[in-house]
Design a protein around this motif. Structure first.
Motif, PDB file in Angstrom:
ATOM      1  N   ALA A 291       0.828  -1.212   0.000  1.00 17.24           N
ATOM      2  CA  ALA A 291       0.000   0.000   0.000  1.00 17.24           C
ATOM      3  C   ALA A 291       0.857   1.255   0.000  1.00 17.24           C
ATOM      4  O   ALA A 291       0.649   2.165  -0.819  1.00 17.24           O
ATOM      5  N   ILE A 292       1.841   1.320   0.874  1.00 16.44           N
ATOM      6  CA  ILE A 292       2.659   2.533   0.943  1.00 16.44           C
ATOM      7  C   ILE A 292       3.605   2.617  -0.254  1.00 16.44           C
ATOM      8  O   ILE A 292       3.908   3.711  -0.740  1.00 16.44           O
ATOM      9  N   ALA A 293       4.047   1.471  -0.788  1.00 16.58           N
ATOM     10  CA  ALA A 293       4.908   1.494  -1.971  1.00 16.58           C
ATOM     11  C   ALA A 293       4.168   2.079  -3.167  1.00 16.58           C
ATOM     12  O   ALA A 293       4.723   2.871  -3.937  1.00 16.58           O
ATOM     13  N   VAL A 294       2.908   1.700  -3.333  1.00 18.41           N
ATOM     14  CA  VAL A 294       2.106   2.218  -4.443  1.00 18.41           C
ATOM     15  C   VAL A 294       1.871   3.718  -4.285  1.00 18.41           C
ATOM     16  O   VAL A 294       1.956   4.483  -5.250  1.00 18.41           O
ATOM     17  N   VAL A 295       1.592   4.164  -3.075  1.00 21.88           N
ATOM     18  CA  VAL A 295       1.402   5.596  -2.827  1.00 21.88           C
ATOM     19  C   VAL A 295       2.702   6.346  -3.111  1.00 21.88           C
ATOM     20  O   VAL A 295       2.698   7.403  -3.756  1.00 21.88           O
ATOM     21  N   ALA A 296       3.822   5.812  -2.652  1.00 22.46           N
ATOM     22  CA  ALA A 296       5.113   6.464  -2.892  1.00 22.46           C
ATOM     23  C   ALA A 296       5.435   6.530  -4.382  1.00 22.46           C
ATOM     24  O   ALA A 296       6.027   7.505  -4.854  1.00 22.46           O
ATOM     25  N   ALA A 297       5.041   5.502  -5.131  1.00 23.33           N
ATOM     26  CA  ALA A 297       5.361   5.443  -6.552  1.00 23.33           C
ATOM     27  C   ALA A 297       4.437   6.295  -7.403  1.00 23.33           C
ATOM     28  O   ALA A 297       4.874   6.928  -8.367  1.00 23.33           O
TER      29      ALA A 297
ATOM     30  N   ARG B  70      13.280   4.270  -0.991  1.00 25.78           N
ATOM     31  CA  ARG B  70      13.774   5.492  -0.353  1.00 25.78           C
ATOM     32  C   ARG B  70      12.635   6.484  -0.143  1.00 25.78           C
ATOM     33  O   ARG B  70      12.576   7.170   0.891  1.00 25.78           O
ATOM     34  N   SER B  71      11.732   6.570  -1.104  1.00 22.04           N
ATOM     35  CA  SER B  71      10.595   7.484  -0.978  1.00 22.04           C
ATOM     36  C   SER B  71       9.684   7.068   0.166  1.00 22.04           C
ATOM     37  O   SER B  71       9.162   7.914   0.901  1.00 22.04           O
ATOM     38  N   VAL B  72       9.475   5.767   0.326  1.00 17.20           N
ATOM     39  CA  VAL B  72       8.669   5.259   1.443  1.00 17.20           C
ATOM     40  C   VAL B  72       9.290   5.698   2.769  1.00 17.20           C
ATOM     41  O   VAL B  72       8.588   6.157   3.684  1.00 17.20           O
ATOM     42  N   ALA B  73      10.592   5.569   2.870  1.00 18.30           N
ATOM     43  CA  ALA B  73      11.274   5.971   4.100  1.00 18.30           C
ATOM     44  C   ALA B  73      11.117   7.465   4.355  1.00 18.30           C
ATOM     45  O   ALA B  73      10.881   7.891   5.496  1.00 18.30           O
TER      46      ALA B  73
ATOM     47  N   SER C  52       3.371   4.314   8.588  1.00 18.84           N
ATOM     48  CA  SER C  52       2.618   5.286   9.399  1.00 18.84           C
ATOM     49  C   SER C  52       2.051   6.424   8.573  1.00 18.84           C
ATOM     50  O   SER C  52       1.119   7.099   9.010  1.00 18.84           O
ATOM     51  N   TYR C  53       2.603   6.642   7.368  1.00 14.85           N
ATOM     52  CA  TYR C  53       2.109   7.725   6.519  1.00 14.85           C
ATOM     53  C   TYR C  53       0.645   7.517   6.153  1.00 14.85           C
ATOM     54  O   TYR C  53      -0.089   8.483   5.928  1.00 14.85           O
ATOM     55  N   LEU C  54       0.216   6.255   6.080  1.00 18.28           N
ATOM     56  CA  LEU C  54      -1.164   5.964   5.717  1.00 18.28           C
ATOM     57  C   LEU C  54      -2.073   5.792   6.925  1.00 18.28           C
ATOM     58  O   LEU C  54      -3.256   5.492   6.767  1.00 18.28           O
ATOM     59  N   ALA C  55      -1.541   6.001   8.115  1.00 12.92           N
ATOM     60  CA  ALA C  55      -2.355   5.826   9.319  1.00 12.92           C
ATOM     61  C   ALA C  55      -3.485   6.849   9.391  1.00 12.92           C
ATOM     62  O   ALA C  55      -4.505   6.626  10.050  1.00 12.92           O
ATOM     63  N   ARG C  56      -3.314   7.988   8.695  1.00 16.13           N
ATOM     64  CA  ARG C  56      -4.344   9.048   8.741  1.00 16.13           C
ATOM     65  C   ARG C  56      -5.557   8.714   7.875  1.00 16.13           C
ATOM     66  O   ARG C  56      -6.544   9.436   7.913  1.00 16.13           O
ATOM     67  N   LEU C  57      -5.456   7.661   7.031  1.00 18.58           N
ATOM     68  CA  LEU C  57      -6.567   7.342   6.150  1.00 18.58           C
ATOM     69  C   LEU C  57      -7.762   6.791   6.933  1.00 18.58           C
ATOM     70  O   LEU C  57      -7.598   6.098   7.921  1.00 18.58           O
TER      71      LEU C  57
END
Length: 235
Positions: free
Chosen positions: A76-82, A221-224, A230-235
């Motif tokens: 999930a976070i990899a797709v958002v970062a990409a 690197r973008s995910v980091a 945790s970046y998606l915890a606000r969803l």
């Protein structure tokens, strides 16, 4: 009442009825699919029909629905970062990226199309760049952002995105390319899957080229930088 006034009133009434009909016809499926898993998408149907019509040998459409809770958060976070790093923050359109595209005169941009726009296109529309299709994409994007929570948009995206020729969704992709369920994907596998999204029929996650490896490393690197899961915890 004059004949002209009567004609204007009839035209206005007809226009209002047409607008209401369009609203109902487009909003109802969006409302239903907020809770009901889509078994297919417009893009999948078009791909399968084209393969049958052209007699494409060996074509198999692979897809099955997987709830977000059964998909690795790393994917999930990899797709958002990409694809859409501002996904938790915007309301369907990344106006900053759109402005950059316009100012640069890029006719085939990457990064200006948000995950919500891609869901609208994949689920309801067809490929192309006509004004009609782009207008419908914008309208469905507004509906999705209004009627669905962000988690649902991300869940559907992960289930309808193409990750390889005829391979749609995280469940089919993880099993096809890594021999495991989507819940078991690790960070590198997730980054490799996200890396092929720009061109899933040419790029390969299971046998990555040097370009895919570099792009996957950039995604990690973008995910980091975004703060990881945790970046998606606000969803």
């Amino acid at each position: 009442m004059s004949r002209r006034s009567s004609l204007k009133r009839r035209v206005a009434t007809l226009a209002a009825q047409v607008a209401l009909g369009i609203l109902i016809a487009t909003a109802v499926p969006v409302i239903v699919l907020r809770w009901v898993p889509p078994l297919t998408s417009s893009i999948m149907l078009q791909r399968e029909i084209r393969a049958r019509v052209t007699g494409e040998r060996g074509f198999v459409l692979r897809h099955h629905w997987v709830p977000l809770r059964q998909i690795s958060p790393d994917l999930a976070i990899a797709v958002v970062a990409a694809e859409d790093q501002k996904f938790p923050l915007h309301s369907g359109f990344d106006w900053g990226s759109i402005g950059d595209v316009i100012s640069e005169g890029d006719e085939r941009p990457r990064g200006a199309s948000t995950l919500t726009q891609q869901v609208a296109k994949n689920l309801f529309l067809w490929p192309g760049r006509s004004l009609v299709r782009k207008g419908l994409e914008a309208w469905f994007t507004v509906l999705l952002e209004t009627l669905w929570p962000k988690r649902r948009i991300l869940e559907v995206y992960l289930n309808v995105a193409e990750f390889g020729p005829g391979v749609y969704g995280a469940g089919a992709a993880s099993e096809r390319f890594f021999g495991k369920p989507a819940a078991s994907l690790d960070r590198r596998e997730a980054a490799l899957l996200a890396a092929v999204l720009p061109s899933p029929r040419r790029l390969r996650a299971a046998d990555p080229s040097a370009y895919v490896e570099r792009r996957a490393a950039w995604i990690e690197r973008s995910v980091a930088r975004l703060g990881g899961r945790s970046y998606l915890a606000r969803l």
